[in-house]
Scaffold this motif. Structure first.
Motif, PDB file in Angstrom:
ATOM      1  N   GLY A 613       0.725  -1.312   0.058  1.00 14.18           N
ATOM      2  CA  GLY A 613       0.149  -0.089   0.126  1.00 14.18           C
ATOM      3  C   GLY A 613       0.747   1.439   0.080  1.00 14.18           C
ATOM      4  O   GLY A 613       0.303   2.324   0.442  1.00 14.18           O
ATOM      5  N   PHE A 614       1.943   1.334  -0.566  1.00 16.31           N
ATOM      6  CA  PHE A 614       3.018   2.377  -0.578  1.00 16.31           C
ATOM      7  C   PHE A 614       2.280   3.420  -1.280  1.00 16.31           C
ATOM      8  O   PHE A 614       2.594   4.628  -1.226  1.00 16.31           O
ATOM      9  CB  PHE A 614       4.144   2.091  -1.176  1.00 16.31           C
ATOM     10  N   TRP A 615       1.374   3.088  -2.239  1.00 12.90           N
ATOM     11  CA  TRP A 615       0.602   4.225  -3.149  1.00 12.90           C
ATOM     12  C   TRP A 615      -0.349   4.998  -2.409  1.00 12.90           C
ATOM     13  O   TRP A 615      -1.014   5.736  -2.758  1.00 12.90           O
ATOM     14  CB  TRP A 615      -0.102   3.477  -4.368  1.00 12.90           C
ATOM     15  N   GLU A 616      -0.507   4.560  -0.996  1.00  8.03           N
ATOM     16  CA  GLU A 616      -1.423   5.329  -0.337  1.00  8.03           C
ATOM     17  C   GLU A 616      -0.698   6.020   1.004  1.00  8.03           C
ATOM     18  O   GLU A 616      -1.485   6.661   1.693  1.00  8.03           O
ATOM     19  CB  GLU A 616      -2.393   4.411   0.532  1.00  8.03           C
ATOM     20  N   TRP A 617       0.651   5.904   1.117  1.00  6.42           N
ATOM     21  CA  TRP A 617       1.288   6.651   2.102  1.00  6.42           C
ATOM     22  C   TRP A 617       1.295   8.186   1.732  1.00  6.42           C
ATOM     23  O   TRP A 617       1.158   8.714   0.813  1.00  6.42           O
ATOM     24  CB  TRP A 617       2.966   6.127   1.988  1.00  6.42           C
ATOM     25  N   GLY A 618       1.601   8.781   2.733  1.00  5.66           N
ATOM     26  CA  GLY A 618       1.491  10.355   2.883  1.00  5.66           C
ATOM     27  C   GLY A 618       2.354  10.968   4.073  1.00  5.66           C
ATOM     28  O   GLY A 618       2.525  10.106   4.758  1.00  5.66           O
ATOM     29  N   THR A 619       2.856  11.910   3.790  1.00 10.44           N
ATOM     30  CA  THR A 619       3.624  12.778   4.925  1.00 10.44           C
ATOM     31  C   THR A 619       2.694  13.945   5.465  1.00 10.44           C
ATOM     32  O   THR A 619       2.106  14.357   4.617  1.00 10.44           O
ATOM     33  CB  THR A 619       4.880  12.902   4.752  1.00 10.44           C
ATOM     34  N   THR A 620       2.773  14.442   6.766  1.00 12.97           N
ATOM     35  CA  THR A 620       2.263  15.496   7.165  1.00 12.97           C
ATOM     36  C   THR A 620       3.564  16.181   7.821  1.00 12.97           C
ATOM     37  O   THR A 620       3.616  16.388   9.129  1.00 12.97           O
ATOM     38  CB  THR A 620       1.281  15.359   8.065  1.00 12.97           C
TER      39      THR A 620
END
Lengths: 628, 513
Positions: A613-620
């Motif tokens: 699921g790296f395609w749903e990773w995000g950073t804040t």
């Protein structure tokens, strides 16, 4: 020079220095007011940094050397495939890469059709020739030199190198790809038709994509400049079984994609066809991947860069997580580690779950021990009762409660010999196999006593347990088992642990009566269990033999309908329970910890675990690799 | 002598051969190359097991494999790590560089500091200072390195980085540090009460002023050597070097050192801002160039000494060379430190500059100066952890040997001749006390090339120790054996060198054939 004159010189120099002091130094203000007066050349992109325990070292994950999780994880970020596992372990077809379907049931024939716009990062399309090479390499069907013809010295240095070089020898063989005896590639190179020599239940996970680009192999092995020509050369070589060309191709396929200390200068050796491009590597330390701007599929990169750093010691990874050097870690869970992670505080998320390995106890039935009919003059019934009584006493729930629940609060006793908990067939199979009723979680001491009385065997019976001597968790499991089982007065456990347990399983069957260890699942292949339970199979160390199980396994291995597979697995497992083959105890706990500034981490049970699921990773904002 | 050397070498080789056999057997019994396949449910596992057995010749008895291995090894073929397919000589090369980087600085620092503290401790025998050092040495000696390393990570990295987020030291803390430093300093200085009080006061004041200065000028976030600090430090270097090298009485020597300071100050501006700029040297900088510049500085220093010549120009030249080198190093350091702010702000660092794993930050980029800075933020903790432990050993050793020397008759003779105390200690005492060290330092240094197994593993540095552990865990015998044989070879070599060195230094020792 006189001292006086020199003094004058020194004084003059000092005066000059003071004069220069008065000058304003050059502008030192950069973007942060302190860059030493000139551009520092520091990279300013952001990244998510993942901690892992083994370094990446080879691009070709299908070769004998490259076949390791550490490589597979990185390639998962770089290469698409025909299907992938979702968090429930369903196999999801990936139409960005291509489609596949059964075109004929007998003989089993699969047609793979590649998507139009899928391409390697050098612009060459990913197509059926790549898959054809994958088949040629991993089936072993084209090898003209059998494994036993390779003569090696102790170091693994091949002695008869010239002979090997002149022959076709791909070293990464998969027995099940070998079931495919014929492949045919269409003229437009978009379609590959694979024909099996038998029905094979797990065909869907058998051939899922290409490990290496065929044109790159041919360009290097056959010294062809043009990618299209190179591709054609591979196709011709395989179709015509041109051993001279294939020998060169196989040599390069085996060895050409291993990396040294850094990335090779030749960028074609690490092409991507997926979301990320490999951009930097330092052997033993880290790799960095950057978003592939040309990739258009659904699994496109959402995080600009991913860096994977290596440290073998999970406790050191915790400190690195705290010090901001990594953002995500997914080590093997131990009590100390989970405690240290929980102490990190509110800025971090710690998730526990299960991984692909399961713990189990199996019984030896042909070693002349307490579970072998031969001990009772060939009386199979008596031996069966002793086995059943013993398994009823194994304190499975207690082991899980004491050792696993502290690490994974949701841990439960595993009830299936074949199926990973949480995967689609688990509920159906465990319902059918009856393990929960036969060997209840609340230990059935009365039932065991009754069985032993029926068997008429003198108690307590000595049972030698083989397990890994230096594995702390197994020592604790043994202690819990010994307390519970010895307490019944029916059996007396004997510690037969050894550091050499792995080879003793098969080589020293008269040294133990029961074995306690873990099997690791790498896929949801339904036929995997045959090696453990089939008569005379490699992982069946116990002499267990049940013709009905063998018969069912044969049916299963050729059954391609999932519902029918589930029914057969249920029946096989019911036999295993009835025959008191052994018990399954728990799924190994896993732990994933990450900084709360990273989002979308959803690890799955089997490879690629945390990278799923790296395609749903995000950073804040603040990650290990971004501005604070 | 020649016969002695030949005999030692032959014995060493025989020893090496026997130990390689023993080690091979031990490693072979320890590892199980099939272990990962034994618990795999992969349908291809049996086939892979067969292939691997064939590839590694596992069905043959271990000694057959040993002789195969030995045959290849003596012809210079170290084999291939079968699990990764990489050649062992390749692996060794990169691991050795990393290890040398780590241990060289730690060893040099430990020897210099350890010997210095040991000597002072010996000169103040049975004083509070001596007891304090003895206590500290034994404490450090007994600490397990994995624990020191973790403490350093917790405080030196995580704690210090947290501190850097808002670097303010409270005034009471500064006072506390100053008082403690002053107290320890007067213990080391010794003498009567007045002398002690003055020294304690001066030291405390100096420390308090420095900390205050750092605080007020935001030094923690913008470290630098501006004109003030450069002048003060250079003068300090000039005086110290002169004192230790020739004594302040030697005016020519003192003037040489001071000239070097003046030249340093003059050159600071052009070197720091023009020579070390992107337009000039920065794009071409590497350690080789830096070393070359260091040599130039040494040459210039020696030249200045020669210009101040007199009857003893060699002494002045020596003083000049050392001072000039150190002052040049300060300028280099200032340039490196000037990137501190940019380094901390880099996304790869995120305001937490002291690192706990690896030997470089991923995705940092940056020019030579940034790279140097990055290397040292990674090196500082492992170096400290290695240093703290070996430092303790050298302290004890040099204290003992200095005490023995200082009780010799020739020291009394020297004093009776009226030579001043500095000369007695530095020339007659110190030099002779180093002779026994010559026999342990080679063994220590070469032993360290074996890698600091635990330190490397904890700090995840890809050195020799890490190579050994990782491959042992991976059941890969070729790199493990290469490592063991090299270490055994170096150990034997180190012992021979130590013996010869000892004989060369001390004419009383005769090497008997």
């Amino acid at each position: 020079m006189k001292i006086r004159r020199l003094t004058a010189f020194v004084a003059g120099a000092a005066a000059a220095a003071l004069a220069i002091t008065a000058c304003t130094p050059p502008d030192e203000t950069g973007d942060d007011g302190n860059t030493g007066g000139d551009d520092s050349g520091i990279v300013t992109d952001t990244a998510v940094t993942v901690g892992w325990n083994q370094p990446f070292y080879e691009y070709n994950t299908s070769s004998a050397t490259g076949n390791a999780t550490a490589n597979a994880n990185i390639l998962y970020l770089m290469q698409e495939s025909f299907n992938y596992y979702d968090p429930e372990l369903n196999l999801v077809p990936n139409e960005d890469f291509g489609t596949y379907s059964i075109v004929n049931e007998d003989p089993l024939t699969i047609e793979y059709v590649f998507a139009d716009d899928i391409a390697w990062s050098d612009g060459t399309p990913v197509d059926a020739v790549d898959l054809m090479l994958q088949w040629a390499a991993t089936s072993g069907n084209l090898n003209t030199l059998a494994d036993e013809d390779i003569e090696t010295d102790e170091e693994g240095n091949v002695v008869n190198q010239d002979e090997v070089d002149a022959n076709v020898y791909f070293n990464g063989t998969s027995a099940t790809v070998g079931y495919i005896t014929e492949v045919e590639v269409s003229d437009d190179n978009k379609t590959l038709t694979a024909t099996y020599d038998r029905n094979y239940a797990d065909w869907e996970v058998n051939l899922t994509g290409a490990a290496v680009p065929a044109h790159v192999v041919a360009m290097h092995a056959l010294e062809i400049e043009d990618p299209t020509e190179a591709k054609q050369a591979v196709k011709d070589a395989i179709e015509n079984n041109d051993t001279e060309a294939l020998a060169k191709i196989s040599k390069f396929w085996n060895e050409g994609f291993a990396f040294g200390d850094t990335l090779p200068e030749d960028t074609s050796l690490y092409l991507s066809n997926g979301a990320y491009l490999l951009t930097e590597m330092v052997a033993g330390q880290y790799v960095t991947l950057e978003a592939n701007p040309d990739f258009t599929g659904a699994h496109a990169a959402t995080v600009e860069r991913i860096t994977v750093r290596y440290n073998e010691d999970p406790m050191q990874q915790v400190l690195a997580l705290e010090n901001g050097e990594i953002d995500v870690m997914a080590p093997q869970a131990t009590a100390d580690l989970v405690e240290a992670l929980n102490d990190l505080g509110d800025d971090y998320t710690v998730e526990t779950g299960i991984d692909g390995t399961y713990e189990h106890v199996d019984l030896q039935v042909t070693n002349g021990g307490p579970f072998d009919p031969a001990t009772y003059g060939g009386d199979a019934e008596t031996a069966l009762k002793v086995r059943q009584a013993f398994l009823k006493l194994v304190p499975r729930q207690e082991i899980v409660d004491k050792l696993i629940v502290p690490l994974n609060p949701e841990a439960e006793v595993r009830q299936s010999y074949n199926v990973v908990p949480g995967s689609p067939m688990y509920d159906g199979v465990t319902e059918a196999n009856g393990q929960a009723e036969a060997f209840p979680l609340e230990n059935d001491v009365a039932g065991a006593e009754a069985l032993m009385a029926e068997a008429g065997v003198e108690t307590p019976v000595d049972v030698r347990i083989l397990f890994a001597a230096s594995n702390a968790r197994r020592q604790q499991e043994y202690a819990i088992m010994a307390e519970a089982i010895n307490g019944s007065g029916l059996f007396n456990l004997v510690d037969a642990s050894s550091d050499d347990w792995g080879s003793m399983l098969s080589a020293a069957t008269d040294q133990y009566d029961a074995a306690l260890f873990g099997w690791q699942s790498t896929s949801t292949a339904v036929t995997a269990g045959n090696a453990n339970f089939g008569t005379g199979e490699i992982n069946n160390f116990y002499g267990y033999s049940n013709p009905e199980v063998d018969e069912l396994q044969d049916q299963l291995s050729t059954e391609t309908d999932p519902a029918e597979q589930e029914r057969l697995l249920g029946e096989i497992e019911a036999h295993l329970v009835n025959d008191a083959f052994g018990v399954t105890i728990f799924q190994f706990p896993s732990v994933t910890a990450y900084r709360n500034t990273v989002t979308g981490i959803t690890p799955i049970t089997i490879s690629p675990t945390v990278f799923y699921g790296f395609w749903e990773w995000g950073t804040t904002g603040d990650t290990a690799d971004s501005e604070g | 002598m020649l016969i002695f050397v030949i005999r030692r070498v032959l014995m060493g080789l025989a020893l090496l051969l026997v130990s390689s056999f023993v080690m091979y057997m031990l490693v072979d019994f320890t590892i199980d190359p099939l272990s990962d396949l034994r618990t795999s449910t992969d349908p291809s596992a049996p086939l892979q097991m067969e292939q691997r057995t064939e590839m590694l010749n596992l069905n043959a008895p271990p000694w057959v494999r040993y002789f195969d291995w030995l045959g290849a090894f003596v012809t210079g073929d170290f084999g291939v790590a079968w699990r990764t397919g990489r050649s062992v000589s390749d692996l060794l090369g990169s691991a050795m560089i990393s290890t040398l980087q780590l241990v060289s600085f730690a060893t040099v620092a430990a020897i210099v500091l350890g010997v210095a503290v040991g000597i002072v401790s010996a000169l103040r025998q049975y004083t509070t200072f001596d007891y304090l050092i003895t206590f500290f040495a034994f404490l450090m000696f007994s600490l397990p390195s994995f624990w020191v390393a973790v403490l350093l990570k917790q405080w030196g990295a995580i704690g210090f980085n947290d501190f850097l987020a808002d670097p303010v030291i409270a005034i009471p803390v500064i006072i506390g540090i100053a008082v403690v430093t002053g107290f320890v300093w007067q213990l080391a200085v010794g003498g009567d009460l007045k002398r002690r009080v003055i020294h304690a006061g001066l030291a405390a004041l100096a420390v308090a002023l420095v900390l205050l200065y750092m605080q007020l000028t935001d030094w923690w976030l913008r470290p630098r050597l501006d004109w003030v600090l450069l002048t003060v430090t250079s003068l300090g270097i000039a005086l110290t070097v002169t004192t230790l090298s020739t004594g302040l009485r030697n005016r020519r020597s003192l003037y040489t050192a001071l000239s070097c300071v003046a030249l340093g100050l003059v050159l600071y501006y052009p070197v720091r801002y023009f020579l070390f700029s992107n337009a000039w040297l920065t794009p071409y900088m590497n350690y080789g160039v830096a070393l070359l510049l260091g040599l130039v500085a040494i040459g210039v220093g020696a030249l200045i000494g020669w210009l101040w010549r007199g009857p003893d120009w060699k002494q002045s030249a020596r003083t000049g060379a050392i001072s000039a080198f150190l002052i040049a190093f300060l300028i280099f350091l200032d340039k490196v430190m000037s990137y501190w702010g940019a380094y901390m702000a880099a996304p790869a660092i995120g305001g937490r500059p002291i690192q706990t794993i690896g030997d470089r930050a991923p995705n940092l980029g940056g020019n030579f100066w940034v790279q140097v800075l990055d290397q040292y933020t990674h090196l500082i903790l492992p170096t400290l952890s290695l240093m703290l432990i070996s430092f303790a050993g050298y302290t004890r050793f040099s204290r003992g040997s200095m005490l023995e020397v200082m009780n010799q008759d020739y020291i009394r003779t020297a004093r009776a001749k009226g030579i001043n105390e500095r000369t007695v200690v530095m020339r007659h005492g110190f030099r002779n006390s180093l002779i026994p060290l010559a026999s342990i330092i080679p063994v220590d240094v070469i032993g360290l090339i074996g890698g600091a197994l635990i330190t490397e593993r904890i700090f995840s540095r890809p050195g020799m120790g890490q190579l050994f552990i990782a491959n042992l865990n991976a059941d890969d015998i070729a790199p493990v054996m290469a490592y063991l044989v090299i270490i055994a070879f170096l150990a034997i070599l180190a012992n021979i060198i130590a013996d010869l060195l000892y004989a060369a230094l001390d004419p009383r020792i005769r090497v008997n054939a």
